[in-house]
Design a protein around this motif. Structure first.
Motif, PDB file in Angstrom:
ATOM      1  N   GLU A 116     -46.059  69.978  45.084  1.00 41.39           N
ATOM      2  CA  GLU A 116     -44.901  70.864  44.990  1.00 41.39           C
ATOM      3  C   GLU A 116     -44.986  71.727  43.737  1.00 41.39           C
ATOM      4  N   GLY A 117     -44.250  72.832  43.766  1.00 39.97           N
ATOM      5  CA  GLY A 117     -44.084  73.670  42.588  1.00 39.97           C
ATOM      6  C   GLY A 117     -45.382  74.158  41.977  1.00 39.97           C
ATOM      7  N   ASP A 118     -45.453  74.070  40.643  1.00 45.47           N
ATOM      8  CA  ASP A 118     -46.619  74.565  39.916  1.00 45.47           C
ATOM      9  C   ASP A 118     -47.886  73.806  40.285  1.00 45.47           C
ATOM     10  N   LYS A 122     -51.255  75.609  41.557  1.00 43.21           N
ATOM     11  CA  LYS A 122     -52.501  75.382  40.820  1.00 43.21           C
ATOM     12  C   LYS A 122     -53.586  74.829  41.748  1.00 43.21           C
ATOM     13  N   PHE A 123     -53.209  73.865  42.581  1.00 44.32           N
ATOM     14  CA  PHE A 123     -54.177  73.265  43.503  1.00 44.32           C
ATOM     15  C   PHE A 123     -54.671  74.301  44.508  1.00 44.32           C
ATOM     16  N   LEU A 124     -53.758  75.117  45.015  1.00 43.66           N
ATOM     17  CA  LEU A 124     -54.133  76.160  45.965  1.00 43.66           C
ATOM     18  C   LEU A 124     -55.123  77.135  45.336  1.00 43.66           C
ATOM     19  N   ASN A 125     -54.809  77.587  44.129  1.00 50.86           N
ATOM     20  CA  ASN A 125     -55.633  78.599  43.474  1.00 50.86           C
ATOM     21  C   ASN A 125     -56.989  78.070  43.015  1.00 50.86           C
ATOM     22  N   GLU A 126     -57.021  76.799  42.618  1.00 50.77           N
ATOM     23  CA  GLU A 126     -58.248  76.258  42.041  1.00 50.77           C
ATOM     24  C   GLU A 126     -59.098  75.457  43.024  1.00 50.77           C
TER      25      GLU A 126
END
Length: 201
Positions: A116-118, A122-126
């Motif tokens: 959730e949230g940040d 972060k997981f999506l982008n990295e």
């Protein structure tokens, strides 16, 4: 064939979907067992089917009882005489790489649902987007991932449909490249019928 192949998995597409597509394009009758309730699997079938290594997905073909999605797909591609879909010459290694890469993306997308949230951003982008970008770059303007139809495209179709359904904004970033291949694969007569008959999970 006096019996039907039985393919068992959860109610969604997931890891069983490439095998379903393979069975569909081969015109083989099979029983598509889908577990919508965990109790039906864990409390009933998991240890009742005689599977040596009980897990989902599973495949039962007469005396053959196997689990693990890649093992199932490899078994079917040989049984159904579709080994040409594994790729020509050294392309075989690229097809294998794509199958594993797309499977890994699917696992990461599943992990993404638990964040959730940040942490999710972060997981999506990295952890997710870089791998999707690799697929996007590799496909480019080709009609199929290898330039000709292979098993990798069946994996791609499962991945792309899931991405479009559950993460439409992310899919849209790649739609200009992905849409053509998705449309081409969904137009294969057996797959088009499979989708139109509402049997597609």
């Amino acid at each position: 064939m006096a019996y039907k192949i039985v393919l068992g998995y959860w109610a969604g597409p997931g890891k069983a979907q490439p095998a379903r597509y393979l069975l569909e394009i081969s015109g083989v009758k099979y029983q598509d067992v889908r577990y919508s309730k965990p109790a039906d699997w864990f409390g009933k079938d998991k240890y009742a089917l005689g599977l040596p290594f009980p897990n989902l997905p599973y495949l039962i073909d007469g005396d053959v009882k196997i689990t693990e999605s890649e093992t199932i797909f490899d078994y079917l591609i040989h049984k159904l005489n579709k080994t040409q879909l594994l790729g020509q010459d050294n392309d075989k290694y690229t097809v294998d790489t794509l199958r594993n890469l797309i499977g890994d993306i699917g696992t990461r997308l599943q992990m993404l649902t638990q964040k959730e949230g940040d942490d999710k951003t972060k997981f999506l982008n990295e952890q997710v987007l870089p791998k999707i970008k690799d697929i996007h770059k590799f496909l480019g303007h080709k009609e199929y991932l290898l330039g000709y139809f292979t098993a990798a495209d069946l994996y791609f179709l499962s991945f792309a449909r899931n991405l479009k359904k559950f993460y439409p904004e992310t899919y849209q970033e790649f739609a200009l490249t992905f849409d053509g291949l998705v449309t081409r694969l969904e137009a294969i007569p057996q797959i088009a019928a499979y989708i139109s008959e509402k049997r597609h999970p």
